[in-house]
Scaffold this active site. Structure first.
Site, PDB file in Angstrom:
ATOM      1  N   ASP A 126       0.850  -1.183   0.000  1.00  0.00           N
ATOM      2  CA  ASP A 126       0.000   0.000   0.000  1.00  0.00           C
ATOM      3  C   ASP A 126       0.886   1.233   0.000  1.00  0.00           C
ATOM      4  O   ASP A 126       2.093   1.141   0.264  1.00  0.00           O
ATOM      5  CB  ASP A 126      -0.917  -0.002   1.227  1.00  0.00           C
ATOM      6  CG  ASP A 126      -2.260   0.683   0.952  1.00  0.00           C
ATOM      7  OD1 ASP A 126      -2.267   1.710   0.240  1.00  0.00           O
ATOM      8  OD2 ASP A 126      -3.292   0.182   1.446  1.00  0.00           O
ATOM      9  N   ASP A 173       3.671   1.665  -4.825  1.00  0.00           N
ATOM     10  CA  ASP A 173       2.837   2.434  -5.738  1.00  0.00           C
ATOM     11  C   ASP A 173       2.569   1.554  -6.946  1.00  0.00           C
ATOM     12  O   ASP A 173       3.465   1.307  -7.761  1.00  0.00           O
ATOM     13  CB  ASP A 173       3.563   3.722  -6.147  1.00  0.00           C
ATOM     14  CG  ASP A 173       2.755   4.572  -7.119  1.00  0.00           C
ATOM     15  OD1 ASP A 173       1.636   4.170  -7.481  1.00  0.00           O
ATOM     16  OD2 ASP A 173       3.266   5.634  -7.528  1.00  0.00           O
ATOM     17  N   VAL A 174       1.339   1.063  -7.088  1.00  0.00           N
ATOM     18  CA  VAL A 174       1.043   0.130  -8.179  1.00  0.00           C
ATOM     19  C   VAL A 174       1.120   0.796  -9.543  1.00  0.00           C
ATOM     20  O   VAL A 174       1.089   0.112 -10.576  1.00  0.00           O
ATOM     21  CB  VAL A 174      -0.338  -0.549  -7.999  1.00  0.00           C
ATOM     22  CG1 VAL A 174      -0.360  -1.367  -6.714  1.00  0.00           C
ATOM     23  CG2 VAL A 174      -1.465   0.458  -8.054  1.00  0.00           C
ATOM     24  N   SER A 179     -16.156  -3.755  -9.850  1.00  0.00           N
ATOM     25  CA  SER A 179     -17.217  -2.933  -9.296  1.00  0.00           C
ATOM     26  C   SER A 179     -18.510  -3.181 -10.040  1.00  0.00           C
ATOM     27  O   SER A 179     -18.502  -3.611 -11.205  1.00  0.00           O
ATOM     28  CB  SER A 179     -16.856  -1.443  -9.412  1.00  0.00           C
ATOM     29  OG  SER A 179     -17.960  -0.609  -9.104  1.00  0.00           O
ATOM     30  N   TYR A 228     -14.394   5.957 -14.086  1.00  0.00           N
ATOM     31  CA  TYR A 228     -14.330   4.863 -13.124  1.00  0.00           C
ATOM     32  C   TYR A 228     -14.944   3.595 -13.709  1.00  0.00           C
ATOM     33  O   TYR A 228     -14.374   2.504 -13.596  1.00  0.00           O
ATOM     34  CB  TYR A 228     -15.057   5.265 -11.842  1.00  0.00           C
ATOM     35  CG  TYR A 228     -15.001   4.234 -10.745  1.00  0.00           C
ATOM     36  CD1 TYR A 228     -13.815   3.994 -10.056  1.00  0.00           C
ATOM     37  CD2 TYR A 228     -16.130   3.495 -10.392  1.00  0.00           C
ATOM     38  CE1 TYR A 228     -13.756   3.044  -9.051  1.00  0.00           C
ATOM     39  CE2 TYR A 228     -16.080   2.552  -9.387  1.00  0.00           C
ATOM     40  CZ  TYR A 228     -14.895   2.325  -8.713  1.00  0.00           C
ATOM     41  OH  TYR A 228     -14.838   1.386  -7.711  1.00  0.00           O
ATOM     42  N   LYS A 235     -13.166  -0.108 -14.387  1.00  0.00           N
ATOM     43  CA  LYS A 235     -13.623  -1.342 -13.751  1.00  0.00           C
ATOM     44  C   LYS A 235     -14.164  -2.350 -14.770  1.00  0.00           C
ATOM     45  O   LYS A 235     -14.062  -3.558 -14.580  1.00  0.00           O
ATOM     46  CB  LYS A 235     -14.666  -1.024 -12.683  1.00  0.00           C
ATOM     47  CG  LYS A 235     -14.085  -0.295 -11.478  1.00  0.00           C
ATOM     48  CD  LYS A 235     -12.936  -1.067 -10.828  1.00  0.00           C
ATOM     49  CE  LYS A 235     -12.433  -0.397  -9.573  1.00  0.00           C
ATOM     50  NZ  LYS A 235     -11.362  -1.173  -8.887  1.00  0.00           N
ATOM     51  N   THR A 267     -22.050  -0.283  -3.990  1.00  0.00           N
ATOM     52  CA  THR A 267     -21.520   0.831  -3.214  1.00  0.00           C
ATOM     53  C   THR A 267     -21.258   0.359  -1.791  1.00  0.00           C
ATOM     54  O   THR A 267     -22.173  -0.077  -1.094  1.00  0.00           O
ATOM     55  CB  THR A 267     -22.501   2.012  -3.208  1.00  0.00           C
ATOM     56  OG1 THR A 267     -22.776   2.392  -4.555  1.00  0.00           O
ATOM     57  CG2 THR A 267     -21.893   3.195  -2.470  1.00  0.00           C
TER      58      THR A 267
END
Length: 250
Positions: free
Chosen positions: A37, A53-54, A132, A145, A149, A177
């Site tokens: 993370d 940092d991905v 998502s 977004y 996803k 959500t």
């Protein structure tokens, strides 16, 4: 509660929200866990953490190698790190599009590629990606977004096809959500946070936000070595939003 005994798991974005719930669930079931993370302060006892940092391949390679060395290998990768974005296609500039896709989509590819040599050596290899409900439903003000996803779901299926015969299962969860710090920040930025929360709750058929623990339970199901014939699956965790259309209460 020992279904993951001896399993070595890596969780990106594992310091908060859904990732923290996944980390806690793995620990409770006997896994050894490494968290990657941006900040790894305050992790539970027994978890090793590496700043990562991905969006940066060198950072990913270094962190995954360190985690594999600490754990003695890697059996499970949970690609949970990601960022949100709001607006229509007219509201985010090219730089923001590239930033979000770089983290949410290419980040999964980077982490998975770095972990592949270790997963190939595992008898219980599994990757679980966090997508998502925005991947399957047209939600307002979520163009960027949703695109990211949707790509995660497609990438999950492609990875499942590529690596199944190497003994690596790849699946994803599609949360609705969820009651996470990121959603809390979205609510705080709304003109009427209380009304916005009620609207988000009403959008889901069971009338409330999904909990991080509920998403984590589905991640653990997909990662569990007992589910050796489950691959290429997108598991909805959205209170029925993906398939139910209930009449509103009168």
């Amino acid at each position: 509660m020992t279904s993951f005994a001896g399993v070595r798991a890596l969780v990106t974005g594992g310091a908060s929200g859904i990732g923290a719930a996944v980390t806690a669930g793995l620990l409770a079931r006997g896994a050894r866990v490494a968290v990657l993370d941006l900040s790894v302060d305050g992790l539970p006892d027994g978890v090793v953490g590496y700043r990562c940092d991905v969006a940066d391949r060198a950072s990913v390679n270094e962190a995954v190698d360190a985690a594999a060395q600490a754990l003695g290998g890697i059996d499970v990768v949970v690609n949970n790190a990601g960022v949100g974005a709001a607006g229509t296609v007219a509201d985010n500039d090219d730089e923001e599009w590239l930033r979000v896709l770089n983290i949410n989509v290419v980040g999964i590819a980077r982490v998975s590629a770095a972990a592949l040599p270790h997963l190939r050596a595992s008898a219980d290899a599994a990757i679980v990606n966090t997508a998502s409900v925005a991947a399957t439903h047209g939600l307002p003000q979520r163009a960027l977004y949703s695109a990211s996803k949707g790509a995660v779901v497609a990438l999950t299926r492609a990875m499942a096809a590529d690596h199944l015969r190497e003994g690596i299962r790849v699946n994803c969860v599609n949360p609705g959500t969820a009651d996470t710090p990121w959603v809390a920040r979205l609510l705080e930025a709304a003109a009427d946070p209380a009304a916005e929360r009620l609207a988000l709750e009403a959008r889901q058929p069971h009338g409330r936000l999904v909990t991080a623990d509920e998403v984590a339970a589905s991640v653990l199901f997909l990662a569990d070595p007992a589910n050796g014939s489950t691959s290429g699956v997108s598991l909805a965790v959205d209170g029925g939003m993906h398939s139910l259309l209930l009449r509103p209460d009168l």
